[in-house]
Design an enzyme around this catalytic site. Structure first.
Site, PDB file in Angstrom:
ATOM      1  CB  THR A  16      -0.926   0.004   1.228  1.00 23.75           C
ATOM      2  OG1 THR A  16      -1.762  -1.163   1.179  1.00 23.75           O
ATOM      3  CG2 THR A  16      -1.810   1.236   1.255  1.00 23.75           C
ATOM      4  CB  ILE A  74       4.972   1.152   3.920  1.00 24.46           C
ATOM      5  CG1 ILE A  74       4.137   0.770   5.155  1.00 24.46           C
ATOM      6  CG2 ILE A  74       4.794   2.626   3.581  1.00 24.46           C
ATOM      7  CD1 ILE A  74       2.644   1.001   5.014  1.00 24.46           C
ATOM      8  CE  LYS A  75       4.043   0.181  -5.003  1.00 28.97           C
ATOM      9  NZ  LYS A  75       3.139  -0.040  -6.166  1.00 28.97           N
ATOM     10  CB  ILE A  76       8.415   4.768   0.172  1.00 28.69           C
ATOM     11  CG1 ILE A  76       7.627   4.535   1.472  1.00 28.69           C
ATOM     12  CG2 ILE A  76       9.090   6.132   0.198  1.00 28.69           C
ATOM     13  CD1 ILE A  76       8.506   4.399   2.706  1.00 28.69           C
TER      14      ILE A  76
END
EC number: 2.2.1.2
Length: 307
Positions: free
Chosen positions: A88, A124-126
């Site tokens: 996400t 966690i997508k960054i």
């Protein structure tokens, strides 16, 4: 003979690049990835209408919070039909702010926790900016695992590995697009610049003992996927997953650990210089952030104007 999809699964963890619950349930990947563009598409599907309503109702007029709540609701649904993890994404507009990225990542993890989802099932997508990589380094130390996306250059991959991030998503198709347009020629097989980029990164990681997972992303055709059979993971759109499921014939493992370049460490100035020298990576990173930010804004507007 088994399908090419089943053969690929022997060498590589297959991930679905979609927010379409029905496609995921049908194609049975291990993991799934989402982003603002995919969530915007998902918001148009009737099955998510109630999630949109609840996300808006519980956000007190905060469109950014409503987007995060919707992303988590979609993620929870998807986790019900896959054995692995959901990725996400943090708001792309925070890509150059480490502190704000950390705060948004913590909020996403808290929202998943409220839904009874353990952080072990969430990545966690960054965006792979210098600031994003520094935020990811801190999150990893906190036990929150990350997926560094919009990765187009070797410098980004080197910095991500040095930071100890869990997973990177190098973008095969967008690299291919840039070179096809820039050089006014097509590429196929092992000549594809996107394939070459992922292969180089994969071998560098394996040769130097990095644990960071390499997950090729953004595919334009089956040939690119076939060339990267053997990569740790590949995240693939439902259309291409279906083509693989329908395709027969041999699919050998073509990507294997081999000679990689010596281990490097980049400080901020060296990272920025190498990015500056790579016109493709500079342009595609900036474009990718703009596109994700635009779709985030569209989704926020859609949530803010719901009646």
């Amino acid at each position: 003979m088994t399908s090419k999809l089943e053969q690929l699964k022997q060498y590589t963890t297959v991930v679905a690049d979609t927010g379409d619950f029905d496609a995921i349930a049908r194609l049975k990947p291990v993991d799934a990835t989402t982003n603002p563009s995919l969530l915007l598409k998902a918001a148009a599907l009737p099955r998510y209408a109630e999630h949109l309503r609840q996300a808006t109702a519980g956000s007190g007029g905060d469109a950014g919070l409503a987007c995060d709540r919707f992303a988590v609701a979609v993620g929870k649904d998807i986790l019900g039909v896959i054995p692995g993890r959901i990725s996400t994404e943090v708001d792309a507009r925070l890509s150059f702010d480490s502190e704000a990225t950390l705060a948004r990542a913590h909020r996403l993890i808290e929202l998943y926790d409220e839904q009874g989802i353990d952080r072990e099932r969430v990545l966690i997508k960054i965006a792979s900016t210098w600031e994003g990589i520094r935020a990811a380094e801190i999150l990893e130390r906190e036990g929150i695992q990350t997926n560094l996306t919009l990765l187009f250059s070797f410098a980004q991959a080197v910095a991500c590995a040095d930071a100890g991030v869990f997973l990177i998503s190098p973008f095969v198709g967008r690299i291919y697009d840039w070179y096809k347009k820039s050089e006014n020629r097509d590429y196929a097989g092992a000549e594809d610049p996107g394939v070459q980029s992922v292969s180089r990164i994969y071998r560098y990681y394996k040769a130097n003992g990095y644990k960071t997972v390499v997950m090729g992303a953004s595919f334009r055709n089956l040939g690119q996927i076939e060339q990267l059979a053997g990569c740790d993971r590949l995240t693939i759109s439902p259309d291409l997953l279906q083509q693989l499921a329908d395709a027969q014939g041999e699919l050998p493992r073509l990507l294997l650990p081999g000679e990689g370049e010596p281990r490097q460490v980049l400080d901020e100035s060296a990272f920025r210089w190498q990015m500056n020298e790579d016109a493709m990576a500079t342009e595609k990173l900036a474009e990718g952030i703009r596109l994700f930010a635009r779709d985030q804004e569209k989704l926020e507007y859609q949530l803010a104007t719901r009646h």
